[in-house]
Design a protein around this motif. Sequence first.
Motif, PDB file in Angstrom:
ATOM      1  N   ASN A  57       0.822  -1.205   0.000  1.00 45.70           N
ATOM      2  CA  ASN A  57       0.000   0.000   0.000  1.00 45.70           C
ATOM      3  C   ASN A  57       0.863   1.265   0.000  1.00 45.70           C
ATOM      4  O   ASN A  57       0.597   2.216  -0.750  1.00 45.70           O
ATOM      5  CB  ASN A  57      -0.921  -0.039   1.218  1.00 45.70           C
ATOM      6  N   ARG A  58       1.920   1.278   0.812  1.00 41.97           N
ATOM      7  CA  ARG A  58       2.808   2.450   0.842  1.00 41.97           C
ATOM      8  C   ARG A  58       3.486   2.668  -0.522  1.00 41.97           C
ATOM      9  O   ARG A  58       3.617   3.796  -0.990  1.00 41.97           O
ATOM     10  CB  ARG A  58       3.899   2.271   1.911  1.00 41.97           C
ATOM     11  N   VAL A  60       2.461   1.623  -3.543  1.00 34.22           N
ATOM     12  CA  VAL A  60       1.501   2.000  -4.581  1.00 34.22           C
ATOM     13  C   VAL A  60       1.032   3.446  -4.410  1.00 34.22           C
ATOM     14  O   VAL A  60       0.851   4.170  -5.383  1.00 34.22           O
ATOM     15  CB  VAL A  60       0.309   1.004  -4.577  1.00 34.22           C
ATOM     16  N   THR A  61       0.836   3.884  -3.148  1.00 35.08           N
ATOM     17  CA  THR A  61       0.296   5.230  -2.937  1.00 35.08           C
ATOM     18  C   THR A  61       1.376   6.305  -2.898  1.00 35.08           C
ATOM     19  O   THR A  61       1.105   7.460  -3.214  1.00 35.08           O
ATOM     20  CB  THR A  61      -0.532   5.310  -1.632  1.00 35.08           C
ATOM     21  N   GLN A  62       2.610   5.967  -2.514  1.00 37.27           N
ATOM     22  CA  GLN A  62       3.623   7.007  -2.317  1.00 37.27           C
ATOM     23  C   GLN A  62       4.677   7.068  -3.433  1.00 37.27           C
ATOM     24  O   GLN A  62       5.403   8.051  -3.547  1.00 37.27           O
ATOM     25  CB  GLN A  62       4.334   6.810  -0.965  1.00 37.27           C
ATOM     26  N   TYR A  63       4.777   6.006  -4.235  1.00 41.44           N
ATOM     27  CA  TYR A  63       5.787   6.018  -5.297  1.00 41.44           C
ATOM     28  C   TYR A  63       5.404   7.037  -6.372  1.00 41.44           C
ATOM     29  O   TYR A  63       4.243   7.168  -6.734  1.00 41.44           O
ATOM     30  CB  TYR A  63       5.922   4.629  -5.923  1.00 41.44           C
ATOM     31  N   ARG A  64       6.397   7.775  -6.823  1.00 42.54           N
ATOM     32  CA  ARG A  64       6.198   8.717  -7.928  1.00 42.54           C
ATOM     33  C   ARG A  64       7.134   8.322  -9.056  1.00 42.54           C
ATOM     34  O   ARG A  64       8.228   7.814  -8.799  1.00 42.54           O
ATOM     35  CB  ARG A  64       6.539  10.150  -7.487  1.00 42.54           C
ATOM     36  N   ASP A  65       6.721   8.584 -10.304  1.00 37.89           N
ATOM     37  CA  ASP A  65       7.555   8.223 -11.462  1.00 37.89           C
ATOM     38  C   ASP A  65       8.973   8.742 -11.274  1.00 37.89           C
ATOM     39  O   ASP A  65       9.181   9.903 -10.893  1.00 37.89           O
ATOM     40  CB  ASP A  65       6.973   8.835 -12.740  1.00 37.89           C
TER      41      ASP A  65
END
Length: 247
Positions: A57-58, A60-65
């Motif tokens: 969850n972390r 998927v929600t916090q990763y940025r390109d």
Amino acid sequence: MECFGATDTGRVRSSNQDTFRLGELSDGAVYAIVCDGMGGPNGGAIASALTADLLENRIVTQYRDDMPIASVLNLFESAILAANIEVLDTAGTNIDLLGMGTTVAVVLVQGREAVIAHVGDSRVYRLTKDGLRQETTDHSVVQEMIEKGQLTSAQAKVHPKKHFITRAIGVANDVRADFASITLEEGERLLLCSDGLSNMLSDTVLAEKLSGDNVPMLAQTLIQTANLAGGEDNITAVVIAERCDLT
Ligand code: CA
């Protein structure tokens, strides 16, 4: 890169307390998580699932390109600390879950850069053109004995204390993970696994199976091979390899 995983109860245990998660992010980065739970008939499976879900969850929600490696490392560190608190808190609410905990190995591959974190004895291996390299150092009693020169790694695989780990998520107020980042060469592959795989197979067999052509089936093949060797524990394997688009 692309990612395939599988898990199996093995041939001795009655339940599977391992958990894995994997996926692809918007910029083509891939992530994989392997957790090996322990403690009580139900606790281990709950601890490993809570931890794998929280990390996924972390990510998927916090990763940025094109997130910088240092930021991915920070993301991993804060997620592992949060998972530790969540597992501890959950264990504190239910006497049946007291003492549960889990290992974790997590990898995020962005282009050819792989960011790794782990706690316990779930491992990350890299298959290079020169053979298999273990990219994580187990937090385990037998690893400490190897470092003191008391055991070889082959002896460690069959040692009676092979399951004793020295760090885990959910067993103390604080947890210390190890972190690494590596640059993959062309054609190199990564394997994340629980000790139910690495204890059953020699590095030679792991390398041979991991170099197979049928990438989507490699995790299943590794698990089958570990089961043929006895399947003494739950077995989980996740393989990250270069995408080979069929034309
Ligand atoms: Ca295990």
